[in-house]
Design an enzyme around this catalytic site. Structure first.
Site, mmCIF file in Angstrom:
data_model
loop_
_atom_site.group_PDB
_atom_site.id
_atom_site.type_symbol
_atom_site.label_atom_id
_atom_site.label_comp_id
_atom_site.label_asym_id
_atom_site.label_seq_id
_atom_site.Cartn_x
_atom_site.Cartn_y
_atom_site.Cartn_z
ATOM 1 N N ASP A 67 -166.462 -87.681 -11.019
ATOM 2 C CA ASP A 67 -165.167 -88.722 -11.064
ATOM 3 C C ASP A 67 -164.842 -89.540 -10.104
ATOM 4 O OD1 ASP A 67 -164.085 -86.583 -10.018
ATOM 5 O OD2 ASP A 67 -162.700 -86.021 -11.509
ATOM 6 N N ASN A 136 -153.198 -79.260 -15.735
ATOM 7 C CA ASN A 136 -152.926 -79.303 -17.263
ATOM 8 C C ASN A 136 -154.312 -79.117 -18.081
ATOM 9 O OD1 ASN A 136 -154.695 -81.529 -16.544
ATOM 10 N ND2 ASN A 136 -153.057 -82.968 -17.149
ATOM 11 N N HIS A 138 -157.204 -80.099 -17.340
ATOM 12 C CA HIS A 138 -158.244 -81.205 -17.146
ATOM 13 C C HIS A 138 -159.625 -80.643 -16.389
ATOM 14 C CE1 HIS A 138 -156.569 -83.491 -13.435
ATOM 15 N NE2 HIS A 138 -157.626 -82.684 -13.026
ATOM 16 N N GLU A 143 -158.308 -85.894 -19.125
ATOM 17 C CA GLU A 143 -157.042 -85.327 -19.345
ATOM 18 C C GLU A 143 -156.819 -84.906 -20.994
ATOM 19 O OE1 GLU A 143 -155.241 -85.116 -16.762
ATOM 20 O OE2 GLU A 143 -154.542 -86.939 -15.891
HETATM 21 C C1 GLP Z 1 -158.646 -83.286 -9.568
HETATM 22 C C2 GLP Z 1 -159.815 -83.596 -9.908
HETATM 23 C C3 GLP Z 1 -160.712 -82.486 -10.606
HETATM 24 C C4 GLP Z 1 -160.173 -81.256 -9.672
HETATM 25 C C5 GLP Z 1 -158.859 -80.679 -10.102
HETATM 26 C C6 GLP Z 1 -158.372 -79.744 -9.449
HETATM 27 O O1 GLP Z 1 -157.552 -84.287 -10.027
HETATM 28 N N1 GLP Z 1 -160.218 -84.754 -10.801
HETATM 29 O O2 GLP Z 1 -162.162 -82.742 -10.526
HETATM 30 O O3 GLP Z 1 -160.989 -80.130 -10.213
HETATM 31 O O4 GLP Z 1 -157.922 -82.241 -9.996
HETATM 32 O O5 GLP Z 1 -157.993 -80.029 -8.103
HETATM 33 P P1 GLP Z 1 -157.783 -79.073 -6.891
HETATM 34 O O6 GLP Z 1 -158.915 -78.342 -6.811
HETATM 35 O O7 GLP Z 1 -157.386 -79.917 -5.649
HETATM 36 O O8 GLP Z 1 -156.533 -77.992 -7.184
#
Ligand code: GLP
Length: 243
Positions: A67, A136, A138, A143
């Protein structure tokens, strides 16, 4: 599903890095689906060190990221392109033209989504898709929704995600309100999915992902139906799961 419980974040990073190293060693021309976020920083550091020590060769690897934020150019220090360059790509011998991320600055997002799908189609199915988990539920930036996405989509970020990701920006108002993300259909087509989760802040959602009903309101729960999914999570993240 294979569930691996680790002592802590470092242990999770080591075990996840070991799986990616084996993948690249066994299949030097692997197509890796890569993720961003604090969860994967540690494992990227280990992979970079292994490359530096001459243990790994990424010269035939292709990577396709999950992404990108809408509106952030690759040189913006919070873009996922920048994250990948600084945390991994600049530290290993992957060819930059073999690395793919969605273009968050594309004028026409529909066209950009189709372009990204054709890249996934050309190189896919992904040999190994690395995933983190949003607070949440995702995966990528898919989402909670009323249905599971198939292909790449432009998505409006939820307030919860904007809040969670504001820790990387000076201010919550700077967090982009949208993103382009690989679809859940493409993630599910990966040969192996590797989900990494750390910390007690994700314990409740991880329990739902692993044990709750499979539903688009908890996007990560779809992984229960993946043919080959490995979950590596630390003891804090697994505190509500019997293992
Ligand atoms: C982000 C990314 C995800 C990631 C997730 C967790 O928003 N889009 O690909 O896995 O949220 O992030 P983190 O590892 O910083 O908790």
């Amino acid at each position: 599903m294979r569930l691996i419980k680790t002592k802590d974040y470092d242990d999770m990073s080591r075990k996840a890095a070991a799986i990616i190293s084996s993948q690249v060693t066994l299949k030097p021309n692997s197509v890796l689906g890569l993720a961003t976020g604090s969860t994967v920083e540690g494992l990227y550091e280990i992979l970079a060190k292994e490359y530096e020590d001459g243990l790994l060769d990424f010269s035939d690897v292709t990577s396709i990221n999950l992404d990108e934020y809408a509106g952030l150019a690759p040189d913006h220090d919070q873009s996922y392109d920048y994250f990948m360059s600084t945390n991994l790509f600049n530290k290993i011998n992957i060819h930059r033209n073999n690395t793919y991320l969605p273009d968050g600055t594309a004028d026409n997002m529909d066209e950009e989504c189709r372009r990204y799908d054709s890249i996934i189609e050309t190189f896919g199915p992904l040999d190994l898709q690395l995933l983190g988990l949003g607070h949440n539920g995702h995966i990528g930036f898919n989402e909670p929704a009323d249905s599971f996405s198939k292909g790449t989509q432009y998505i409006k970020l939820t307030d919860e995600t904007i809040k969670a990701n504001s820790r990387f920006f000076n201010d919550e108002s700077e967090v982009p309100r949208g993103a382009v993300t690989m679809g859940i259909g493409s993630i599910m087509k990966s040969k192996t999915a590797l989900l990494c989760v750390s910390g007690s802040g994700k314990a409740e959602i991880l329990k739902e992902v692993l044990e709750g009903p499979v539903k688009p309101q908890v996007p990560g729960s779809i992984l229960q139906l993946h043919n080959d999914v490995i979950v590596i999570a630390d003891a804090d993240a697994l505190k509500y799961v019997e293992i």
